[in-house]
Scaffold this motif. Sequence first.
Motif, short mmCIF file in Angstrom:
data_model
loop_
_atom_site.label_atom_id
_atom_site.label_comp_id
_atom_site.label_asym_id
_atom_site.label_seq_id
_atom_site.Cartn_x
_atom_site.Cartn_y
_atom_site.Cartn_z
N ILE A 145 29.04 11.24 -3.33
CA ILE A 145 29.87 12.40 -3.04
C ILE A 145 29.03 13.64 -3.33
O ILE A 145 28.38 13.71 -4.37
CB ILE A 145 31.14 12.41 -3.90
CG1 ILE A 145 31.98 11.16 -3.62
CG2 ILE A 145 31.97 13.66 -3.61
CD1 ILE A 145 33.21 11.04 -4.48
N ASP A 146 29.05 14.58 -2.40
CA ASP A 146 28.29 15.80 -2.58
C ASP A 146 29.00 16.69 -3.62
O ASP A 146 30.12 17.12 -3.38
CB ASP A 146 28.21 16.52 -1.23
CG ASP A 146 27.52 17.87 -1.34
OD1 ASP A 146 26.96 18.16 -2.42
OD2 ASP A 146 27.55 18.62 -0.35
N PRO A 147 28.36 16.97 -4.76
CA PRO A 147 29.03 17.75 -5.80
C PRO A 147 29.34 19.17 -5.36
O PRO A 147 30.17 19.84 -5.97
CB PRO A 147 28.02 17.78 -6.95
CG PRO A 147 26.95 16.82 -6.60
CD PRO A 147 27.00 16.57 -5.14
N ARG A 149 30.50 20.18 -2.34
CA ARG A 149 31.53 20.42 -1.32
C ARG A 149 32.86 20.75 -2.00
O ARG A 149 33.08 20.40 -3.17
CB ARG A 149 31.69 19.22 -0.39
CG ARG A 149 32.26 17.98 -1.05
CD ARG A 149 32.83 17.05 -0.03
NE ARG A 149 34.11 17.54 0.45
CZ ARG A 149 34.81 16.98 1.43
NH1 ARG A 149 34.35 15.92 2.03
NH2 ARG A 149 35.98 17.47 1.78
N ARG B 18 21.23 8.87 -0.74
CA ARG B 18 21.75 10.25 -0.79
C ARG B 18 22.13 10.69 0.61
O ARG B 18 21.32 10.68 1.51
CB ARG B 18 20.68 11.20 -1.33
CG ARG B 18 20.70 11.31 -2.82
CD ARG B 18 21.16 12.68 -3.30
NE ARG B 18 22.58 12.93 -3.03
CZ ARG B 18 23.55 12.47 -3.77
NH1 ARG B 18 23.30 11.70 -4.80
NH2 ARG B 18 24.79 12.77 -3.50
N LYS B 19 23.36 11.02 0.72
CA LYS B 19 23.81 11.44 2.03
C LYS B 19 23.74 12.96 2.09
O LYS B 19 24.13 13.64 1.15
CB LYS B 19 25.25 11.00 2.25
CG LYS B 19 25.36 10.12 3.46
CD LYS B 19 26.74 9.65 3.64
CE LYS B 19 27.00 8.38 2.86
NZ LYS B 19 28.31 7.86 3.12
N ARG B 21 25.38 15.85 3.07
CA ARG B 21 26.61 16.42 3.63
C ARG B 21 26.57 17.92 3.49
O ARG B 21 27.51 18.62 3.77
CB ARG B 21 27.83 15.88 2.91
CG ARG B 21 28.49 14.78 3.71
CD ARG B 21 29.84 14.52 3.13
NE ARG B 21 29.99 13.10 2.94
CZ ARG B 21 30.91 12.56 2.17
NH1 ARG B 21 31.73 13.33 1.50
NH2 ARG B 21 31.02 11.28 2.05
N VAL B 22 25.49 18.41 2.95
CA VAL B 22 25.39 19.86 2.76
C VAL B 22 25.48 20.54 4.11
O VAL B 22 26.01 21.63 4.23
CB VAL B 22 24.07 20.20 2.04
CG1 VAL B 22 24.00 21.69 1.73
CG2 VAL B 22 23.95 19.38 0.76
N LEU B 344 35.04 18.46 8.07
CA LEU B 344 35.08 17.50 6.98
C LEU B 344 35.66 16.19 7.48
O LEU B 344 35.20 15.12 7.11
CB LEU B 344 35.90 18.04 5.82
CG LEU B 344 35.23 19.19 5.06
CD1 LEU B 344 36.17 19.75 4.01
CD2 LEU B 344 33.95 18.70 4.41
#
Lengths: 511, 352, 370
Positions: A145-147, A149, B18-19, B21-22, B344
Motif C-alpha cells: 500500500i502506498d503510504p 495516497r 513495490r508497486k 501508485r504514486v 483510484l
Amino acid sequence: MSPEPTTDVGTPPPTVLALRHAAKTFGPVVALADGTIELRAGEIHALVGENGAGKSTLVKILAGLYHPDAGEFTVDGQPVAFRTVADSKAAGISVIYQEPTLFPDLTVAENIFIGRQPKGRSGLISRARMRTEARSLFERLGVPIDPDRIAEGLSIADQQIIEIAKAISLDAKVVVMDEPTAALSGVEVDRLFAVARGLRDGGAGILFISHRFDEIFALTDRITVMRDGRYIGTHDTAAVTTPVIVREMVGRDIAQLFPKVEAEIGDAVLTVEGLSSAGVFSDIDFEVRSGEIVALAGLVGAGRTEVARAVFGIDGYDRGSVELLGRPLRPRDPQAAIDAGIGFVPEDRRKQGLVMDLSVARNATLTLRNSLARFGLINGARERAVAAEWTKRLQVKTGSQEYTVATLSGGNQQKVVLAKWLATEPKLLIVDEPTRGIDVGTKAEVHRLLSDLAGRGIAILMISSELPEVLGMADRVLVMHEGRITAQLDRADATPEAVMHAATASREHSA
Amino acid sequence: MTDTVTSTPTPAPTPPPRKSRVGGSRLAAVLRLREFPVALALILLVLITYAANPLFLSPQGTKDLLLNATIIIILAVGQAIVIITRNVDLSVGSILGLVAFGTGSLFANVPGIPIIAVFAVGLAFGAILGAINGLLVTLARVPALVITLGTLYIYRGLNNAWAGGTQYFAGDRPDEFGALSVDTILGFPIITLLAVLVVVIVAIVMAGTRAGRDLYAIGSDPDAATLFGIPVGRRVFIAFAVNGLLAGLAGVLYASRFNSVGATTGTGLELDVVAAAVVGGVAIFGGSGSVVGAAIGALLLTTITSALTALRVDKFWQQAIVGVLILAAIIIDRVASIRTARRLRMSEARDV
Amino acid sequence: MSDPRSTETVEPTATSTVSADTTKTLRDEPRGRTGWARILLGRDAIMIYLLIATIIIAMISIPRFASPVTVGFLLLDVIPVLLIAMPMTLIIITGEIDLSVASIAGLTSALMGVLWQAGWDIGIVLVLGLVIGVLAGMFNGFLVAVFGLPSLAVTIGTLALFRGLALVVIGDNAVANFPPELTGFFTSKIGATGIPTVMIGVVLIVAVFGVILHFTPFGRGLYALGFSTEAARFVGIHVARSKFWLYVASGGVSALAGIFWTLRYSSARSDNASGLELAVIAAVLLGGVSIFGGKGSIPGVVAGVLLIGTINYALRLGRVSDVVLIIVTGTLLIASVVAPSIFDAVKRRRHDRRVRRELPQAQPSGSVSA
C-alpha cells in the motif's frame, strides 16, 4: 495445526484485561446487562454471540467510548476507569472496528500515526520518517500500500490492514478485533491470521470477534459466549465443539424459533435476468414466486444488499432486466417500484427505514402519502386511521401514535417499518436483515409475520447474515459471493455447510 | 483452510513487489495540489493585467495591491483553520470591528500607550471573543453556523453600544502606528510582512504539528476522530480561539490602515472571508485545503478589484466575478474529486 | 486464575427480557405528549406565547405601541423577512440552506429600476422582476440539486454573483420615480385597522407554504428528506427534483420581496435588502427549524419572524437604540438552539443517575460519572 499456546506447563499466563459484570443502558434499552471477559496475555480469545448479544457494547467499553453504569474493570490487575478513548489507548488497548475508521482526506501514513507522528530534529512532524515507518509496517504485513495516497477510496481489506498496522505500531498489549474478516477474501484472511498469531506470540492478548466458526476454531485459544447482553460462559477452544457453542449462543432450539408455515407457491412475481453493475455484482439471475420466501445469503460485502437496492431502483445498474409480474420495472425509480407493488424493509432502520423525529403515525403512512391525499391534500383522519390499523395489526407497543418513533425500542421500530410497507399491500416484500439488533421475542414475531405473509401469497426476498434465520425461514436459498450467485439451494439441500461453502467459495481456490 | 498457513513467530511473508501508485512525475503532483487552480488564476490575472496596463505592477501599484489584501489574508487564514475542522465562523467581521474600535479608543483614552501593548490587548480581546464562539460550539454541540450567526449579531451590537456615534480617526493615533501600513521594507508594507509571517507560522503549525494534523482529522471525519481518541472538543475550541486571535490582529491592523473606525467597521466581511477560503481550495466540509491556499484566495479576490480598475473594466463587475470564482472553485473541487475517485478505482481494479 | 463462569451460569428463562428490548424498560420514561397537551406545550405554542407576552408587555410599558400605526409599520417592516422565511423554512427542513435570497431580491430591484427607467410598461417590469428571481433560483437549484454541490458554498457564491449582477445592471444609480398609484398601494392600509393591504397577499403566500409543508405528500416528503436522504429515497421521494423546486420557489419569493422592497421605499438600488439573508435565517431558526434538517413548522417560523419584528419595533419606539436590538436578536438565536441541548443534557444525566441507582452495583468505582 497451530502450536499450542504456552498454557500446559506451569502457571497460566497473567490476566492482562478483565471486565466483570459490566452493565450499560441507553434510555430504556439495556444494551449490556452483565458483560464479563477475561483476557490473558499471549492468547487469542474469541467472543461470540448473536447480533444484539452486547458484543459491540462491550467492545466500546473496552475502547473507552462508553462508561459502564456498573461493573469492575481491571488492566494488569489494576482497576481502571477510562474517561476517554485516549485513556484506553494509553492503557495499551487497541481496537479494530468492524467498519474501519480512517480519515478519508489524510494519507495512509498519517492515518496510521495520527496523534503520534514521528518528529524530526526541528520538532516538527517528519513526513519522511512517517513514510518509511509506514512502509516498513506494510512490508512486515506483506501488503503493497502506498503510504502517500489518501485513504479515500481504499478497499475495505486495505483499510483493515491499515487499522492492523496502526495496532502493531502502537505495541498494544490488548488488540480487539471486531469482525475483522467480514469483508476479507481468503488470502487476506490468512494474512490476518498470521499477523494475529505473531502478535499473540509476542505476548499480546487478542480479543477476536467473529461469526465464522471455522475461523474461531482455527485461530483461537478460548471462547467466551454472550447472549442477550449477558455473559454465558468461557471454554477452551480445544475442549468444545460448534454445536455446544451454538446452543449457548442461541439458548434454545432452532426448530421452535422459526415457525415456518408451508405456503402454496404460485407464479413468478419477481424475475431478475442478467443484472450487472460494474464492480458491484454481475450476471444475477433469479426469480421469486408468490408465497415463496427466498433468502439471499452470503458474507457481508458479497453484494446482496446492492442487488436488492438495484431491484428496487435506489441504485442504477448497467445491464440486465427486472420484471414484476411480467412487466419491466423502470430503473432508478423507487416510486415506480412502490407503485408496481414492491416494499423494501432496509438494513439500517435508523437511517434508511424510518424518519426518527417523525411520529409513529407519520412514519407508518409515509409510503402511502400520495394515495392518502385527495385534491393534493392529505386527509388527516384517514392518515391516523390507517396508521392505527397497521400499528395495531403488527402490535406495535407505543403509548400513542403521536410519539416520535425514536422513543420506541428497536423491535417496535422495526414493526413500524414493516407496517409502513404492509400498508401498501405489496406483492413483493424485500427484507434486508429483518431482525438485526432486535430482541428475541420480537424476532420470533417478525418471523411469524413473514411466514404469514408468504402464506397469503406475498413473495418475499430476505437478505440475512444469520444462518439459522436463513435455514429456518427460506424455501430457497441463493448464496452470493463477490458479486455473483454461487449456489441456489432448495430448502431440503440448504445445510449450514452447503451455504457456508458457497458463501466462501473462493477460499478453497486461493488457499 | 487457514491452518495450512505456517505460523511463525514473526509473520514474514515474501516482500511485496513495490508497486508504483504514486502515478506520474513531480509535475503531476503539483498539478493535483488543491492550491494549484487558484494560484494559476492569480498568476494569469496579474500577467494579463500587467500586459494591458504596466502601471499595475509599479511599486505603488504593488504596494496598494498588497495593502488591500493584508487584512483579508489574515482573516482568511483564521477562517481556514476553522473550516478545516468542519466548522465556520461568521462572526469574524464583528470581532474585527470590535477590536478595531477598541484599538482606536485605547489610543484616544490612554495617551502614550505603547503600540506593542495595543497589539497585545487587541489580540487577547479577539482571542476571548473567538473563545466564546468555541465554547458555545463545543459545549452546546450546535452547528457553528448558527452560533456564530448569533455572535455576529451580538458582537456587532456590543460594538454599536460601545461606539454609539463615536468614530476615532487616524489623527487620534500615533504616527508610528499609522506608519506600519505606509512604510515598506523591500517594497513590502510592514503590515503585509506581518500577514506573511502569520501565514508561514500557521502553515507550519497546520502541516507540521500533531495538533495541526488533528484539525484535519476532525474535519475529515469527526466521528472517527472521537473513536480515535482525538480531543475533538478541545481542538475545535482552540481553532475558534486562534481564529478570534487572528481576527483581533486584523482589527488592530485595520485601525492602522484605515482612517476611521466606528460602530460599523468590518460589517459584511464574513462572507468575503469564507469566499476567500473556499476559492483557495479549502473544502467547505472540512478535512482538506491549506491556509496558504486560503491566503492566495484572499489575494486573488482583492487583486480582482485592482485589476478591474487597471483594465478599465466597469468596477461594478467585481462582485459578480467574485461570485463566479467561488462557484468555479466548488465545481473544480468536485470534478477533481470525481476524477481522483475514478483514477483510484481503476488502479484498484487492475490490482485485483 | 479462577473460572469466570462461577459468577453466572446459563439461565435461559431470564434471557428473553433483556437486551434491546420491547417489553422491559427501566420504569416508564415520559415518552412524549399527546393530543391537546402536545399542541399547547409544543415548541410552536411556546413561540406564540412568547410573542403574545412580548406584545402585551410592549403595550403596557411603551406608550405609543398599542395603535394601528404600530400594526402598519411593524407589518410593513417584517414583510420581506416573512416572505423569504417561507421557502427558507422548507429548504432548511430538507437540510440545505440558501444564502443568496437577499441578493436575488436586490437583483430584482435593480432590474426593475433599469427597465422602468428605460420606459417599459410597469406590468412587464414586474413580471420580468419575478422571472429573473425564478431563473436565479433555478440556477441555485441546478447546482445544488442536480450537481449535488454543497448548498452553503454554492449560495455564498451566488450571493456574491447575484449582488454583483445587480451592480452590473444598475451601478450605483437609484431609480425612484415609480408610478405613485403603485407605490401608494404598497403602503396603503385596509380601512382603519392599520393592516397594510399587501398583507392579504403575504398571508396567502404564508398559507400556501403552510399547506404545502403540513398537508401535502410533498411536504411530508421534505421532512423525510431532511432527516435522511436515504430514508427518503426508500419511500420513493425524488430527492433532486424536490430540492430543485424549493430553490425555484425561494428565488421566486425572494423576487417578490425585492418587488415589495422597491415599491414600498419607491427606490430601486443594487444594495436593496442586503444582509437580509442572515436576518431571515435567524428568524427561521428562532422559529424552531433545526439547522440539521427534518424539524420545523410554518406557524413556529411565523411566530419567530413576528417576535423579532415586535421586539425590534417596540425597542425602537421605546427609544432604545438599534444596538440592543441586534444583541437581542443574536441572543435569542443562540438561546433558542443552546437551550434544548442543555435541557437534553440535564435530562440524560438525571436518567443516568437513576439507572445507576436501579442497577445492582457490583463495584461502584468501575464506572465513571461524566
